[in-house]
Design a protein around this motif. Structure first.
Motif, mmCIF file in Angstrom:
data_model
loop_
_atom_site.group_PDB
_atom_site.id
_atom_site.type_symbol
_atom_site.label_atom_id
_atom_site.label_comp_id
_atom_site.label_asym_id
_atom_site.label_seq_id
_atom_site.Cartn_x
_atom_site.Cartn_y
_atom_site.Cartn_z
ATOM 1 N N VAL A 98 81.963 46.567 -74.253
ATOM 2 C CA VAL A 98 82.125 45.883 -72.538
ATOM 3 C C VAL A 98 80.722 45.997 -72.732
ATOM 4 C CG1 VAL A 98 83.090 46.500 -70.815
ATOM 5 C CG2 VAL A 98 84.857 46.682 -72.476
ATOM 6 N N ILE A 99 79.804 47.176 -72.743
ATOM 7 C CA ILE A 99 79.155 47.254 -72.209
ATOM 8 C C ILE A 99 77.625 46.547 -72.690
ATOM 9 C CG2 ILE A 99 76.927 49.055 -71.407
ATOM 10 C CD1 ILE A 99 79.406 49.109 -69.725
ATOM 11 N N ARG A 100 77.968 46.277 -73.639
ATOM 12 C CA ARG A 100 76.598 45.814 -74.886
ATOM 13 C C ARG A 100 77.219 44.484 -75.298
ATOM 14 N NH1 ARG A 100 72.438 48.793 -74.440
ATOM 15 N NH2 ARG A 100 72.698 50.882 -75.149
ATOM 16 N N PHE A 101 77.566 43.476 -74.831
ATOM 17 C CA PHE A 101 78.578 42.859 -75.315
ATOM 18 C C PHE A 101 79.369 41.648 -74.610
ATOM 19 C CE2 PHE A 101 77.723 45.056 -78.915
ATOM 20 C CZ PHE A 101 76.881 44.698 -80.281
ATOM 21 N N ALA A 102 81.056 42.118 -74.714
ATOM 22 C CA ALA A 102 81.338 41.746 -73.302
ATOM 23 C C ALA A 102 81.439 41.046 -71.925
ATOM 24 C CB ALA A 102 82.815 41.803 -73.672
ATOM 25 N N LEU A 103 80.959 42.432 -71.450
ATOM 26 C CA LEU A 103 79.882 42.378 -70.077
ATOM 27 C C LEU A 103 79.014 41.315 -69.432
ATOM 28 C CD1 LEU A 103 81.447 42.909 -66.847
ATOM 29 C CD2 LEU A 103 79.872 44.956 -66.930
ATOM 30 N N PRO A 104 77.864 41.671 -70.591
ATOM 31 C CA PRO A 104 76.468 40.546 -70.303
ATOM 32 C C PRO A 104 76.808 39.337 -70.786
ATOM 33 C CG PRO A 104 76.037 42.882 -71.312
ATOM 34 C CD PRO A 104 77.595 42.712 -71.516
ATOM 35 N N PHE A 105 77.411 38.793 -71.377
ATOM 36 C CA PHE A 105 77.725 37.967 -71.646
ATOM 37 C C PHE A 105 79.349 37.283 -71.106
ATOM 38 C CE2 PHE A 105 77.138 38.191 -76.561
ATOM 39 C CZ PHE A 105 75.897 37.330 -76.120
ATOM 40 N N ALA A 106 79.766 37.891 -70.074
ATOM 41 C CA ALA A 106 80.404 37.495 -68.569
ATOM 42 C C ALA A 106 79.159 36.947 -67.779
ATOM 43 C CB ALA A 106 81.581 38.492 -68.583
ATOM 44 N N ALA A 142 85.872 40.612 -71.898
ATOM 45 C CA ALA A 142 85.109 41.824 -70.737
ATOM 46 C C ALA A 142 86.035 42.485 -69.751
ATOM 47 C CB ALA A 142 84.089 41.553 -69.781
ATOM 48 N N GLY A 143 87.514 42.167 -69.186
ATOM 49 C CA GLY A 143 88.040 42.337 -67.814
ATOM 50 C C GLY A 143 88.866 43.488 -68.951
ATOM 51 N N GLY A 144 89.532 42.588 -69.835
ATOM 52 C CA GLY A 144 91.322 43.675 -70.194
ATOM 53 C C GLY A 144 90.343 45.245 -70.378
ATOM 54 N N THR A 145 89.972 44.632 -71.789
ATOM 55 C CA THR A 145 89.369 45.568 -72.306
ATOM 56 C C THR A 145 88.835 47.271 -71.885
ATOM 57 O OG1 THR A 145 89.061 44.604 -74.526
ATOM 58 C CG2 THR A 145 87.173 46.479 -74.652
ATOM 59 N N SER A 146 87.521 46.288 -70.518
ATOM 60 C CA SER A 146 87.629 47.917 -70.125
ATOM 61 C C SER A 146 88.514 48.689 -69.363
ATOM 62 C CB SER A 146 86.155 46.509 -68.988
ATOM 63 O OG SER A 146 86.762 46.338 -67.912
ATOM 64 N N LEU A 147 89.638 48.291 -68.964
ATOM 65 C CA LEU A 147 90.475 47.890 -67.591
ATOM 66 C C LEU A 147 91.319 49.077 -68.972
ATOM 67 C CD1 LEU A 147 92.226 45.548 -65.909
ATOM 68 C CD2 LEU A 147 90.681 47.692 -65.504
ATOM 69 N N PHE A 148 91.322 48.639 -70.470
ATOM 70 C CA PHE A 148 92.169 49.704 -70.993
ATOM 71 C C PHE A 148 91.178 51.121 -71.430
ATOM 72 C CE2 PHE A 148 94.108 50.805 -75.540
ATOM 73 C CZ PHE A 148 94.970 50.383 -75.301
ATOM 74 N N ALA A 149 89.853 50.672 -71.309
ATOM 75 C CA ALA A 149 89.224 51.682 -71.639
ATOM 76 C C ALA A 149 89.319 52.663 -71.136
ATOM 77 C CB ALA A 149 87.745 51.561 -72.402
ATOM 78 N N LEU A 150 89.070 52.393 -69.479
ATOM 79 C CA LEU A 150 89.333 53.199 -68.422
ATOM 80 C C LEU A 150 90.740 53.975 -68.565
ATOM 81 C CD1 LEU A 150 87.852 53.995 -65.409
ATOM 82 C CD2 LEU A 150 88.981 52.474 -64.696
ATOM 83 N N GLY A 151 91.394 53.395 -68.936
ATOM 84 C CA GLY A 151 93.117 54.521 -69.025
ATOM 85 C C GLY A 151 93.064 55.155 -69.950
#
Length: 314
Positions: free
Chosen positions: A40-48, A210-219
């Motif tokens: 999320v931090i290195r790829f998905a969110l930066p591109f989002a 970014a969204g789904g993966t980050s929330l899953f990781a938070l869980g």
């Protein structure tokens, strides 16, 4: 209104619950959250954030009042929490700094981005973009400096080492994809550059993760955390979940921010504490129990707080 609340919060609660349940059933481990967090931090969110910047009109990106509003909310909360930790709870500088970070650092990446995107569309990433720049360039380097000053004098090598660490952290922040990719998107937007369709489609494919993966990781991260309530945790919750959105609202009034940007700022302020704050506490071996407890309770309370704000605004 109910549909707006459900669209913004039900997916968030559902995916966090899935992450927690996967740990509970033994399908994944608590430590696996680190791999997803890196994605999320290195790829998905930066591109989002890059995609959100590219698709946002220049006049909205150069909203100085909006940036000032977020700065007041984020850094104002940090300073207040630092003073509370230092002079009310009588913590040493390192501990007070960790408490300030826990109170002022919202979980824009994991919790905020999906809600803002669901409620405001691609423009919702503007608050995440600007807020991320503020935390990366000001809040996190300041935290590193203050924790390194702990136990050192204000003369000689103490300040020299602190300044060295400060500039190193600034450089690391600037070369981090979560900083330079959104900035690149802003530059392209200001230059009125329209990217080819296949390029945007490619970016969108990874950005959607970014969204789904980050929330899953938070869980995953929240599973097994201790539920602790004490004076520190209650104070942190009051500062983070109540005072910070109030400061955002004050900033909106002071700097003339109205409409959707003002709503974005307040909703961003109500986002619970970032899990990264616990990582900083763990790394420095300071304030870990209260930090993780604050994140857990703040996340649960954040669902309610965000729902009330969405209901109020819409």
């Amino acid at each position: 209104m109910l549909n707006t609340i459900l669209n913004g919060l039900l997916p968030v609660a559902f995916v966090i619950g899935l992450g927690w349940l996967s740990c509970r059933l033994g399908l994944l481990k608590h430590a696996d959250a680190g791999v997803l967090a890196t994605l999320v931090i290195r790829f998905a969110l930066p591109f989002a954030l890059f995609e959100g910047a590219v698709k946002t009109s220049p006049d909205k990106l150069q909203n100085v009042g909006f940036a000032a509003c977020l700065t007041l909310g984020l850094m104002g909360t940090y300073v207040i929490a630092l003073l509370v930790g230092r002079y009310v709870f009588k913590h040493d500088l390192r501990t007070a700094t960790m408490q300030a970070l826990v109170c002022a650092f919202p979980d824009m990446a994991y919790f905020g981005a999906p809600i803002l995107a669901a409620v405001f569309g691609p423009e919702g990433f503007l608050a995440v973009l600007v807020g991320n720049l503020i935390t990366s360039i000001f809040m996190l380097p300041l935290t590193i400096v203050l924790t390194n000053l702990h136990g050192k004098g204000t003369e000689g090598n103490g300040w020299q080492e602190a300044l060295k660490v400060f500039w190193q952290s600034i450089v690391r922040a600037v070369i981090n994809p979560i900083v330079w990719l959104p900035i690149l998107g802003m530059v392209l937007s200001f230059a009125h550059v329209t990217l080819p369709g296949p390029v945007l489609t490619s970016v969108d494919l990874i950005a959607k993760a970014a969204g789904g993966t980050s929330l899953f990781a938070l869980g995953l991260m929240l599973y097994g955390e201790r539920f602790v309530i004490n004076a520190n945790v209650l104070t942190n919750l009051g500062i983070k979940n109540l005072l910070q959105p109030a400061l955002m609202a004050l900033g909106a009034v002071l700097f003339g921010v109205v409409g959707a940007p003002a709503h974005q700022a307040v909703i961003t302020g109500a986002v619970p504490t970032a899990t990264a704050a616990a990582m900083f506490a763990l790394k420095s071996n300071t304030y870990t129990t209260d930090a993780t407890a604050t994140i857990l309770v703040s996340t649960l309370l954040g669902v309610l707080t965000e729902g009330l704000l969405i209901a109020y605004f819409f």
